[in-house]
Design a protein around this motif. Structure first.
Motif, mmCIF file in Angstrom:
data_model
loop_
_atom_site.group_PDB
_atom_site.id
_atom_site.type_symbol
_atom_site.label_atom_id
_atom_site.label_comp_id
_atom_site.label_asym_id
_atom_site.label_seq_id
_atom_site.Cartn_x
_atom_site.Cartn_y
_atom_site.Cartn_z
ATOM 1 N N LEU A 77 0.764 -1.247 0.103
ATOM 2 C CA LEU A 77 0.017 0.090 0.257
ATOM 3 C C LEU A 77 0.944 1.179 0.058
ATOM 4 C CD1 LEU A 77 -2.751 -0.910 2.736
ATOM 5 C CD2 LEU A 77 -3.065 -0.861 0.243
ATOM 6 N N GLY A 78 0.360 2.167 -1.071
ATOM 7 C CA GLY A 78 1.463 3.392 -1.286
ATOM 8 C C GLY A 78 2.253 3.222 -2.289
ATOM 9 N N THR A 79 2.567 2.058 -2.819
ATOM 10 C CA THR A 79 3.269 1.906 -4.148
ATOM 11 C C THR A 79 2.243 2.218 -4.986
ATOM 12 O OG1 THR A 79 4.901 0.339 -2.874
ATOM 13 C CG2 THR A 79 4.711 0.398 -5.314
ATOM 14 N N SER A 80 2.543 2.953 -6.135
ATOM 15 C CA SER A 80 1.718 3.052 -7.498
ATOM 16 C C SER A 80 2.496 3.279 -8.713
ATOM 17 C CB SER A 80 0.453 4.314 -7.261
ATOM 18 O OG SER A 80 1.297 5.231 -6.995
ATOM 19 N N MET A 81 1.913 3.018 -9.560
ATOM 20 C CA MET A 81 2.385 3.454 -10.865
ATOM 21 C C MET A 81 1.869 4.862 -11.504
ATOM 22 S SD MET A 81 2.349 -0.213 -12.838
ATOM 23 C CE MET A 81 0.457 -0.568 -12.675
ATOM 24 N N PRO A 82 2.816 5.626 -11.716
ATOM 25 C CA PRO A 82 2.190 7.143 -12.084
ATOM 26 C C PRO A 82 1.499 7.307 -13.333
ATOM 27 C CG PRO A 82 4.285 7.373 -11.076
ATOM 28 C CD PRO A 82 4.185 5.936 -11.225
ATOM 29 N N HIS A 83 1.969 6.369 -14.246
ATOM 30 C CA HIS A 83 1.167 6.303 -15.750
ATOM 31 C C HIS A 83 0.004 5.428 -15.838
ATOM 32 C CE1 HIS A 83 3.772 2.857 -15.281
ATOM 33 N NE2 HIS A 83 3.259 2.245 -16.690
ATOM 34 N N VAL A 84 -0.489 4.666 -14.617
ATOM 35 C CA VAL A 84 -1.631 4.074 -14.552
ATOM 36 C C VAL A 84 -2.102 4.179 -13.188
ATOM 37 C CG1 VAL A 84 -2.661 1.845 -15.109
ATOM 38 C CG2 VAL A 84 -0.652 2.232 -16.213
ATOM 39 N N PRO A 85 -3.056 5.124 -13.119
ATOM 40 C CA PRO A 85 -3.553 5.547 -11.656
ATOM 41 C C PRO A 85 -3.997 4.361 -11.008
ATOM 42 C CG PRO A 85 -3.842 7.342 -13.177
ATOM 43 C CD PRO A 85 -3.456 6.330 -14.032
ATOM 44 N N VAL A 86 -3.779 3.703 -9.873
ATOM 45 C CA VAL A 86 -4.413 2.715 -9.204
ATOM 46 C C VAL A 86 -6.183 2.874 -9.045
ATOM 47 C CG1 VAL A 86 -4.402 1.330 -7.049
ATOM 48 C CG2 VAL A 86 -2.490 2.444 -7.801
ATOM 49 N N SER A 87 -6.608 3.995 -9.011
ATOM 50 C CA SER A 87 -7.998 4.484 -9.011
ATOM 51 C C SER A 87 -8.468 3.788 -10.296
ATOM 52 C CB SER A 87 -8.184 5.751 -8.838
ATOM 53 O OG SER A 87 -7.776 6.545 -9.914
ATOM 54 N N ARG A 88 -7.924 3.505 -11.249
ATOM 55 C CA ARG A 88 -8.510 3.386 -12.731
ATOM 56 C C ARG A 88 -8.646 1.672 -12.617
ATOM 57 N NH1 ARG A 88 -5.765 7.159 -17.040
ATOM 58 N NH2 ARG A 88 -6.582 9.150 -16.159
ATOM 59 N N LEU A 89 -7.693 1.060 -11.615
ATOM 60 C CA LEU A 89 -7.507 -0.522 -11.825
ATOM 61 C C LEU A 89 -8.679 -1.022 -10.911
ATOM 62 C CD1 LEU A 89 -3.753 -0.614 -11.843
ATOM 63 C CD2 LEU A 89 -5.192 -1.153 -13.847
ATOM 64 N N VAL A 90 -9.200 -0.345 -9.972
ATOM 65 C CA VAL A 90 -9.889 -1.084 -8.971
ATOM 66 C C VAL A 90 -11.025 -1.844 -9.465
ATOM 67 C CG1 VAL A 90 -11.554 -0.626 -7.092
ATOM 68 C CG2 VAL A 90 -9.487 1.042 -7.239
ATOM 69 N N GLY A 91 -11.015 -3.125 -9.378
ATOM 70 C CA GLY A 91 -11.854 -3.956 -9.752
ATOM 71 C C GLY A 91 -11.656 -4.649 -11.072
ATOM 72 N N GLY A 92 -10.624 -4.267 -11.891
ATOM 73 C CA GLY A 92 -10.322 -4.556 -13.076
ATOM 74 C C GLY A 92 -8.740 -4.949 -13.323
ATOM 75 N N ASN A 93 -8.262 -4.851 -14.609
ATOM 76 C CA ASN A 93 -6.920 -5.188 -14.967
ATOM 77 C C ASN A 93 -6.504 -4.589 -16.151
ATOM 78 O OD1 ASN A 93 -7.257 -7.390 -17.350
ATOM 79 N ND2 ASN A 93 -8.731 -7.789 -15.488
ATOM 80 N N VAL A 94 -5.186 -4.450 -16.642
ATOM 81 C CA VAL A 94 -4.597 -3.986 -17.886
ATOM 82 C C VAL A 94 -3.773 -4.917 -18.237
ATOM 83 C CG1 VAL A 94 -3.435 -2.061 -18.871
ATOM 84 C CG2 VAL A 94 -5.083 -1.625 -17.225
#
Length: 239
Positions: A77-94
């Motif tokens: 928690l706290g680690t994220s990818m600036p070019h792929v916001p975590v908020s867009r990934l909730v409940g999904g995947n890329v």
């Protein structure tokens, strides 16, 4: 037979857990809610694939390819990818395209595909090259030593870095810990008191929502539809 899962913690602050698994004679599993996003690689019928999986706010059924191998890095928690916001990934995947057994393309460069034993070296390079970032305010919130800024600022940065609110993380972590305790043989009524549930119906609703099982079902695992990786979260539960 079924879904064999092995996992380990990591000394790297960016990583929550490293895991690998193998499927055999199982077509479906229950994916347990998790507050962490993951980088996952899998091989099935000679084809290697990879994807970034977002946090899962509730339990859900998921298909499992037969006779496949999987490897994953669950990020802290706290680690994220600036070019792929975590908020867009909730409940999904890329999905990550152009993956082979030897290489994966990330941010325009070819990388050696990581494995269970060298995940830390892979993530260290991700950090050096700016593919992942770490917001220190999240672990500060989790251990109760957050800086003196407004609650609104804390919540905004927490959601930006994790994709979830502090309340959602708290509920997910508590349900996962409850499930592990029940699997270890702790009676449900004791779990209620240990983890601060109001009563057994409250515990039952939490387990069903976040783990997809009742206390009775957790005591007698279903090999035909196993659970995904389940462990006590190492991160503190936000207050």
């Amino acid at each position: 037979m079924g879904l064999e899962i092995e996992s380990r913690p990591s000394e790297l602050p960016h990583i929550e857990r490293v895991w690998r698994s193998r499927s055999s004679d199982v077509a479906r599993m229950t994916s347990v809610a998790t507050s962490h996003w993951e980088l996952v690689f899998w091989e099935h019928d000679g084809q290697v694939q990879a994807a970034v999986l977002g946090p899962e706010p509730k339990a859900s059924p998921a298909p499992v390819p037969g006779d496949a191998t999987f490897f994953g890095i669950s990020f802290a928690l706290g680690t994220s990818m600036p070019h792929v916001p975590v908020s867009r990934l909730v409940g999904g995947n890329v999905e990550i395209p152009d993956v082979t057994r030897r290489s994966v393309w990330l941010k325009g460069s070819a990388w050696h595909v990581p494995d269970y034993d060298n995940a830390e070296a892979f993530v260290r390079r991700m950090v050096r090259e700016g593919i992942v970032d770490y917001d220190p305010i999240v672990p500060a919130v989790l251990d109760g030593t957050a800086p003196a800024v407004s609650e609104r600022t804390l919540q905004r940065r927490f959601v930006a870095a994790t994709g979830l609110t502090q309340g959602a993380v708290r509920q997910i972590h508590r349900a996962r810990e409850a499930a592990v305790l029940i699997q270890e043989g702790v009676p449900a009524q004791d779990v209620v008191h240990l983890l601060g549930y109001f009563d057994q119906p409250h515990l039952a609703r939490s387990l069903k929502r976040y783990v997809g099982r009742t206390a009775t079902q957790l005591s007698a695992p279903d090999a035909a539809e196993p659970l995904s990786l389940l462990y006590k979260p190492s991160s503190p539960t936000p207050a």
